[in-house]
Structures are given as C-alpha cells and as structure tokens.
Write a protein that holds these residues in place. Sequence first.
Motif, PDB file in Angstrom:
ATOM      1  N   ILE A 280       0.905  -1.231   0.172  1.00  0.00           N
ATOM      2  CA  ILE A 280       0.000   0.074   0.032  1.00  0.00           C
ATOM      3  C   ILE A 280       0.795   1.136  -0.132  1.00  0.00           C
ATOM      4  CG2 ILE A 280      -1.888  -0.905   1.067  1.00  0.00           C
ATOM      5  CD1 ILE A 280      -0.844   0.039   3.774  1.00  0.00           C
ATOM      6  N   PRO A 281       0.237   2.356  -0.481  1.00  0.00           N
ATOM      7  CA  PRO A 281       1.263   3.738  -0.262  1.00  0.00           C
ATOM      8  C   PRO A 281       1.286   4.254   1.220  1.00  0.00           C
ATOM      9  CG  PRO A 281      -0.919   4.220  -1.055  1.00  0.00           C
ATOM     10  CD  PRO A 281      -1.046   2.641  -1.101  1.00  0.00           C
ATOM     11  N   PHE A 282       2.290   4.988   1.354  1.00  0.00           N
ATOM     12  CA  PHE A 282       2.727   5.404   2.492  1.00  0.00           C
ATOM     13  C   PHE A 282       2.669   6.835   2.442  1.00  0.00           C
ATOM     14  CE2 PHE A 282       5.813   5.561   6.483  1.00  0.00           C
ATOM     15  CZ  PHE A 282       4.664   6.301   7.180  1.00  0.00           C
ATOM     16  N   HIS A 283       1.659   7.520   2.785  1.00  0.00           N
ATOM     17  CA  HIS A 283       1.186   9.206   2.705  1.00  0.00           C
ATOM     18  C   HIS A 283       1.954   9.718   3.715  1.00  0.00           C
ATOM     19  CE1 HIS A 283      -1.474   8.240  -0.473  1.00  0.00           C
ATOM     20  NE2 HIS A 283      -1.959   7.440   0.272  1.00  0.00           N
ATOM     21  N   LEU A 284       3.159  10.238   3.545  1.00  0.00           N
ATOM     22  CA  LEU A 284       3.945  11.058   4.579  1.00  0.00           C
ATOM     23  C   LEU A 284       3.370  12.659   4.678  1.00  0.00           C
ATOM     24  CD1 LEU A 284       7.433  10.229   3.654  1.00  0.00           C
ATOM     25  CD2 LEU A 284       6.097   9.236   5.392  1.00  0.00           C
ATOM     26  N   ILE A 290       5.310   7.459  -0.573  1.00  0.00           N
ATOM     27  CA  ILE A 290       6.374   6.315  -1.013  1.00  0.00           C
ATOM     28  C   ILE A 290       5.594   5.016  -0.857  1.00  0.00           C
ATOM     29  CG2 ILE A 290       8.055   7.626  -0.284  1.00  0.00           C
ATOM     30  CD1 ILE A 290       7.914   5.773   2.315  1.00  0.00           C
ATOM     31  N   GLY A 291       5.992   4.048  -1.381  1.00  0.00           N
ATOM     32  CA  GLY A 291       5.412   2.750  -1.432  1.00  0.00           C
ATOM     33  C   GLY A 291       6.040   1.861  -0.108  1.00  0.00           C
ATOM     34  N   ILE A 292       5.223   1.000   0.376  1.00  0.00           N
ATOM     35  CA  ILE A 292       5.892   0.081   1.448  1.00  0.00           C
ATOM     36  C   ILE A 292       5.129  -1.338   1.342  1.00  0.00           C
ATOM     37  CG2 ILE A 292       6.367   1.846   3.212  1.00  0.00           C
ATOM     38  CD1 ILE A 292       3.396  -0.559   3.857  1.00  0.00           C
ATOM     39  N   LYS A 293       5.568  -2.336   1.696  1.00  0.00           N
ATOM     40  CA  LYS A 293       4.987  -3.900   1.782  1.00  0.00           C
ATOM     41  C   LYS A 293       4.986  -4.034   3.353  1.00  0.00           C
ATOM     42  CE  LYS A 293       6.476  -5.758  -2.600  1.00  0.00           C
ATOM     43  NZ  LYS A 293       5.064  -6.076  -3.018  1.00  0.00           N
ATOM     44  N   ILE A 394      -1.370   4.122   4.321  1.00  0.00           N
ATOM     45  CA  ILE A 394      -1.058   4.512   5.949  1.00  0.00           C
ATOM     46  C   ILE A 394      -0.672   6.041   5.558  1.00  0.00           C
ATOM     47  CG2 ILE A 394       0.694   4.673   7.475  1.00  0.00           C
ATOM     48  CD1 ILE A 394       1.643   1.765   6.496  1.00  0.00           C
ATOM     49  N   LYS A 395      -1.429   6.853   6.434  1.00  0.00           N
ATOM     50  CA  LYS A 395      -1.399   8.203   6.550  1.00  0.00           C
ATOM     51  C   LYS A 395      -0.626   8.693   8.131  1.00  0.00           C
ATOM     52  CE  LYS A 395      -3.958  12.630   6.275  1.00  0.00           C
ATOM     53  NZ  LYS A 395      -5.443  13.347   6.133  1.00  0.00           N
ATOM     54  N   LEU A 396       0.549   9.330   7.771  1.00  0.00           N
ATOM     55  CA  LEU A 396       1.339   9.638   8.932  1.00  0.00           C
ATOM     56  C   LEU A 396       0.634  10.923   9.527  1.00  0.00           C
ATOM     57  CD1 LEU A 396       3.637   9.538  10.443  1.00  0.00           C
ATOM     58  CD2 LEU A 396       4.959  11.105   8.884  1.00  0.00           C
ATOM     59  N   LEU A 397       0.057  10.842  10.873  1.00  0.00           N
ATOM     60  CA  LEU A 397      -0.485  11.969  11.299  1.00  0.00           C
ATOM     61  C   LEU A 397       0.312  12.906  12.312  1.00  0.00           C
ATOM     62  CD1 LEU A 397      -3.603  10.003  12.776  1.00  0.00           C
ATOM     63  CD2 LEU A 397      -3.442  11.239  10.751  1.00  0.00           C
ATOM     64  N   GLY A 398       1.484  12.450  12.699  1.00  0.00           N
ATOM     65  CA  GLY A 398       2.266  13.062  13.599  1.00  0.00           C
ATOM     66  C   GLY A 398       3.281  12.228  14.493  1.00  0.00           C
ATOM     67  N   PHE A 399       3.957  12.621  15.295  1.00  0.00           N
ATOM     68  CA  PHE A 399       5.168  12.105  16.048  1.00  0.00           C
ATOM     69  C   PHE A 399       5.023  12.236  17.598  1.00  0.00           C
ATOM     70  CE2 PHE A 399       6.794  13.111  11.923  1.00  0.00           C
ATOM     71  CZ  PHE A 399       7.440  11.677  11.571  1.00  0.00           C
ATOM     72  N   LYS A 400       5.370  11.375  18.520  1.00  0.00           N
ATOM     73  CA  LYS A 400       5.320  11.451  19.827  1.00  0.00           C
ATOM     74  C   LYS A 400       6.666  10.870  20.384  1.00  0.00           C
ATOM     75  CE  LYS A 400       1.494  10.872  22.394  1.00  0.00           C
ATOM     76  NZ  LYS A 400       0.277  10.267  22.890  1.00  0.00           N
ATOM     77  N   PHE A 416       5.430  -5.601  10.018  1.00  0.00           N
ATOM     78  CA  PHE A 416       6.573  -5.147   9.914  1.00  0.00           C
ATOM     79  C   PHE A 416       6.511  -4.581   8.293  1.00  0.00           C
ATOM     80  CE2 PHE A 416      11.357  -5.156   8.596  1.00  0.00           C
ATOM     81  CZ  PHE A 416      11.614  -4.479   9.869  1.00  0.00           C
ATOM     82  N   ILE A 417       7.091  -3.282   8.229  1.00  0.00           N
ATOM     83  CA  ILE A 417       6.697  -2.831   6.919  1.00  0.00           C
ATOM     84  C   ILE A 417       8.333  -2.339   6.508  1.00  0.00           C
ATOM     85  CG2 ILE A 417       4.635  -1.634   7.189  1.00  0.00           C
ATOM     86  CD1 ILE A 417       5.657   1.230   8.108  1.00  0.00           C
ATOM     87  N   TYR A 418       8.370  -2.319   4.981  1.00  0.00           N
ATOM     88  CA  TYR A 418       9.588  -2.222   4.355  1.00  0.00           C
ATOM     89  C   TYR A 418       9.259  -1.359   3.057  1.00  0.00           C
ATOM     90  CZ  TYR A 418      14.381  -3.368   3.666  1.00  0.00           C
ATOM     91  OH  TYR A 418      15.751  -3.452   3.304  1.00  0.00           O
ATOM     92  N   PRO A 419      10.320  -0.671   2.707  1.00  0.00           N
ATOM     93  CA  PRO A 419       9.845   0.162   1.453  1.00  0.00           C
ATOM     94  C   PRO A 419       9.956  -0.534   0.316  1.00  0.00           C
ATOM     95  CG  PRO A 419      12.225   0.423   2.218  1.00  0.00           C
ATOM     96  CD  PRO A 419      11.404  -0.194   3.211  1.00  0.00           C
ATOM     97  N   ASP A 420       9.144  -0.360  -0.552  1.00  0.00           N
ATOM     98  CA  ASP A 420       8.713  -0.868  -1.977  1.00  0.00           C
ATOM     99  C   ASP A 420       9.273   0.126  -3.094  1.00  0.00           C
ATOM    100  OD1 ASP A 420       7.953  -2.306  -4.112  1.00  0.00           O
ATOM    101  OD2 ASP A 420       5.817  -2.082  -3.789  1.00  0.00           O
ATOM    102  N   GLU A 421      10.305  -0.269  -3.551  1.00  0.00           N
ATOM    103  CA  GLU A 421      11.043   0.628  -4.622  1.00  0.00           C
ATOM    104  C   GLU A 421      10.251   0.342  -6.011  1.00  0.00           C
ATOM    105  OE1 GLU A 421      13.662   3.734  -5.487  1.00  0.00           O
ATOM    106  OE2 GLU A 421      13.175   2.723  -3.574  1.00  0.00           O
ATOM    107  N   MET A 422       9.631  -0.593  -6.010  1.00  0.00           N
ATOM    108  CA  MET A 422       8.893  -1.050  -7.410  1.00  0.00           C
ATOM    109  C   MET A 422       7.571   0.132  -7.730  1.00  0.00           C
ATOM    110  SD  MET A 422      11.016  -3.047  -8.828  1.00  0.00           S
ATOM    111  CE  MET A 422      10.096  -3.615 -10.200  1.00  0.00           C
ATOM    112  N   SER A 423       7.089   0.505  -6.541  1.00  0.00           N
ATOM    113  CA  SER A 423       5.667   1.279  -6.579  1.00  0.00           C
ATOM    114  C   SER A 423       6.157   2.706  -6.722  1.00  0.00           C
ATOM    115  CB  SER A 423       4.963   0.971  -5.362  1.00  0.00           C
ATOM    116  OG  SER A 423       4.770  -0.548  -5.080  1.00  0.00           O
ATOM    117  N   TYR A 424       6.960   3.029  -5.874  1.00  0.00           N
ATOM    118  CA  TYR A 424       7.304   4.368  -6.048  1.00  0.00           C
ATOM    119  C   TYR A 424       8.785   4.671  -6.210  1.00  0.00           C
ATOM    120  CZ  TYR A 424       2.350   5.782  -4.778  1.00  0.00           C
ATOM    121  OH  TYR A 424       1.359   5.974  -4.858  1.00  0.00           O
TER     122      TYR A 424
END
Length: 656
Positions: A280-284, A290-293, A394-400, A416-424
């Motif tokens: 799925i995509p990871f919306h920073l 970016i893409g993640i698996k 995945i939508k990043l909301l913030g940090f703590k 456990f998520i890992y980057p997917d270079e083939m998507s983005y």
Amino acid sequence: MAPYDDWNKIDDEDDDELQDLSIFESKRDVILFCIDCSESMLKLYDDPKYEESVQTCHLYYALDAAMQLQKKKIIVGPNDAVGIILFNTTRQPDSSTKTQGSEIKRGTYLYQPIGPLCASTTRELVQLLDASFEDQGELRKEFPPLTGKSVPMGDVFTSCNWVLRDGAPKTATKRVFLITDEDNPHAGAGYRQLTTSARTTLIDLTQAGVTVEPFFINTEEKPFDITKFYSSVLVSDDLEDDNEQDDGSILPESISISRIEDLLSQMRIREVPKRSLFSIPFHLANGFTIGIKGYGLITEQKKGSYKYFVDLGDRMEVATVRTTYVDEDRQAEVDKTKIVYGADLGTSATADDDGNVEESSQNFSARGVKAGHRPFYTAEEIRSFRTLGLEPGIKLLGFKDLSELEFEDNIKHSHFIYPDEMSYSGSKRTFSALLKSMIKKKKIGLALVLTRRNATPMFCALLPQEETHDDSGWNDPAGIHLIPLPFADDMRAAPVDMAFKATDEDINAIACEWIGKLAIKNGSYPPDTYPNPALALHNEQLQASAFREEYDRSTFKDLTEPPVEAIHKRAGQLMKEWKRLLANDPSASIVIATTGSKRKADVSVDEAEIKSKHINGTLAKLRVDQLKEFLKSKGQSTLGKKDELLERVSGWLSTR
C-alpha cells in the motif's frame, strides 16, 4: 441485535488483496537447488555422525538436505515445485531427448527438472543417496567434477534463469538455494570481468522475480571469506543504497555454515518464503507518497486442510467446492450481487418490500424503512461502513516521544513494513531517512492505517527498529513495526492485588543465581528452530505414509521438551535452597480471607412452558419473580401482587 461480524462482513471474491491466510496456501513456492560439484564438494572425510568409519562429502549433505526438504514439502506444501541443478560437473544432458534443461550453459547439469512434488521423484534421490552411502565414490561417478577450472557464476545464474523461466509458474514465488564451499570461483585472469558479468546476470535473475538464498559452507580446513567475491555480487536487502556501501562487506556472516550438518536446519529457517501481506502507499504529507510492503512476523502454522475426492471408477479426482445462494421459494440460484444485508432485530421484524430510496440534502442515499421493519444495505454500503470511505494506505499523522508508548498498548501482533521501490521510485531512500531520524530523536509515529479494502481503519504506532548484530551472527533488519493502538473500549481497568514479595537478600542471594544458570544462550529465543511438536508428529506420520515407510513413534524427538537432567545439573541445589527459603518464609502460611458473592437466581422461564401451564391451569405454580420477568419481556406492567400478575399473564396469553 446480532453480533457485528455476523452481518456486516462481506466476502469479496473480486478483491485481489489479502482477505485471510489462504494466500499462503494458494500461491505456489518454487525452489531450485543450485549445488556446487567441485573437487572440494566431493572430497571425502570421516563423518562423526556415524560410529563406524563412514566417509561422506559436502555434496552428499547438500543432496540429503534437498531430499529432506522435498519430503516435508510434500506434506505441508503439495502444490509447490522443486528442482535441482548442479554446476562444475562434466556430466551432460541426454542430447537425444529435449527436456527442460537441455539448453543450459556448459558445465551445468539439471539433475531434477522443476515439477510438482511427488513421491516417485523423491524416491529416486533417496536411492541415489543410499547408493552413495554404501559406495563413497558413487557421487563422483554420477557427477564427475570439472578439473583445472570452474564454471563462471554468470553462466550459473543464467542457467538458473532459463530453468525457472521454462519450468516455474509465472505467479509462483521463485527462489534459488545456492550451496557452495568455494569463496572465490573466479581466481586468476579475468576476475573483474567475470565478477561484473556475474552481478549483471544476477540482477537479471532478481528482476525476473527470483530470490537467491546463499548457503556457504565454512570449515576449519577451508574457511569461507564472503568478501573475496560474493559480497560484491549478491544483492543486499539493506536500506542503504549500493553506492553508499564502501566497506565491501554487505552480507551478514550468518549465511556461512560452520558445520555441514547444520545445513538442513538453516534451510528449515528459510523454508517459508517471505510473502508480503499487503502493498500500500505511505502518505507522509500532501503530495508526498512512498510505497511500502507489510509482513506478518507471527503466523500460526496449522495442519493442512482436508480435501474431498470423487471416485470416478478408474481414478480419484479432487472435488471443487462452490458456494451458491438459493431462493427457497423459487428454488433457483440467486445472483450474489443482488443480495442485501441487514441486522437481526428479532422474530417480529419483517423485510421491507417497498425498497424506496430517497435523496437527502447531504448528497447520500437513504432508504425509507417503515416502523418495526428491518433496514437493508448493499454489499458496497456495508463496505463503506467498515472503511469509512478510505482507500488502503498509511497516513502519517504526527510524532510522539518513544517513552509515551506503553507495553499494554500492544493488544495485537504488529506488522513489519519495508519500502517498496517498485511502486514509487525513491521509496527506499526516503524510508531510510525517516527511520534514521526517528531513531536519532527517539520518536514514534502515529498513523491512520487501512491495510486492505475489506478491513477496518485503525490508528497505529510506528515503532522504528535499527538493524542489529550480535556474536551469533543473528541480525534484526531495519524497518518499522506497525503496532495497532487500542480504542477506549479496548482498555479495561484490571484490579491490582498486592502479593507478598521476597526479601532483597533472598532475591540477590539465591533467585538471581539459579535464574541466571537457566537463561537461554545469547539472550534470544529462535522460534524457527523449535517446531510445534504436535504438528511435527502429524507431518512425520503423513510423510511416512506417503513414502510407504514404517514409522517408529519412539524416534520422534520433541525439541520443546526442557532438558530436565541438564537443569538439575546446573541449578538443582540452588533451586532446592530457594524452595527451602520459601517454605520457611512467614508469609507462606498467611491465608487471605475472601468474601464470597451470591449467585443471582435464574428467573428466566421459557414461553412455551408458560403457555403449557396456562392451558393446564397450573400457572399459579410459577414464582412471582418468574411472572414479572415474563411480563417485562412482553412490555407489560409488573406492579401488583401475585393474583394481579397471574390475571395479567392469562389475559396476555388469551389474546394470542
């Protein structure tokens, strides 16, 4: 109302994403054993495993590990495929017949073409191993080694690519198990050119969807140095880019096998392929994606599902299971797309036959439902209820701060998520920068996560993990753990009961000492090396039945059984002393008084029983609390004495 999942769970057959763990059963796994047949692999040595003077070689153990893995996969993965290719041998394929490996490079030989697992093919390998055990020179006769030179690794990877291209299904997970004891196959002239060619062909192999799993044999007589050749050829899974690797050692030392007898145990750890559960995509940020698996770290291994077979007289075939919905009135099959879903509101609710749809001012459809009738929803509406109209991502909301993540917040196992270079493009570099920054600042992330279209959105904590190494060679990969956070309804206030505590003198003097003697080596527990004993016994019995072998129950070894003798030898006296201290402790004889609670009497009574007593004239035998409970369930008044309650119950029953 019926439970939530009884009516709003949609089986979406068109959804190509993960719905359950059936993906692990439906997707095939193809393993191609690529085994070196050089002089060093065929060199005989005294095997300490056997009491008699029996000599074996590294090639024997490599073929034996391939055979044992095939036996196991016949039971746990009957749809998988396995093949065996040998290199650095002068044996040539039969030129009279055109088979799967007839066009591979010179110096390589396809001993076992890629095909479905079957007992007959595995028996041929067993017979070869039995013959080589009796005659130590059988493997050298069967696979004569090349002398004076070796096959370029580029040709080996090319041959593997051709074999997998011709024999493996396109949708399968394809892997190559490379087994060798030669750390520098291109020593001499042309080293740089041959190394570049090997890396180029390996990249072609990986771009075709093939993963290379190396098994390097390291002995005292011939140490294996991965920096001589393979560290510059094999593709690393590190988050860093290749151009940032300047030390020439990108491979962990854990891939080297110091004892050839450990080859099979290492293969068992890597036997199950690493399949992603979601991509799925990871919306920073807005416009920054970016893409993640995502991978599941914990999966329960279960017994294989049973299948139904149809006896056709001359053969047995697997029966296909198909679910259909039938209208009882018309006795005809109903189109699944026309089925609507509704909550169970009781026996008095009836379906709404009008089906009127009204448009409201909020631009969404509302179906008019009469009072006392049941509302219905389409499959798409139910799905929108679950997903809240969100798309997977995945939508990043913030940090703590990292300190704000409590242990009790982990209510489910994480992903456990890992980057997917083939998507983005650039996902690997961006993910690495985010990971390093979170580790440096000791932060965790907060995100809104929807892993698939038929799932429910959840808030998750993003816990960074830095790559680590220890003395045993084990390393934790760099990545981020996706930990589902609990909602307010998931939190329960647990009662805290203070128990008696041992004194600090007893803890430091006795307890710490015997606990330290029983601690696991290196402080880590590798679960892959301890299989489920019940499942292992079940698989061994099935395996013996499939190969028509007698199974001796006494030979089964439960690896999870604690070594009782070793425990008593290490800490027996200390445990006895600890037990004596506990028995003499004054708090051991204290009994805490607890007050019991009375159980509430069951006042429920069946309606059929009340009707029967009403007909027989024995309604007065019921108690007052039973009469009140019945009247309350029917919406009647419960005031008055017993005679008034009996009259009210009789009047209600008379109108029915």
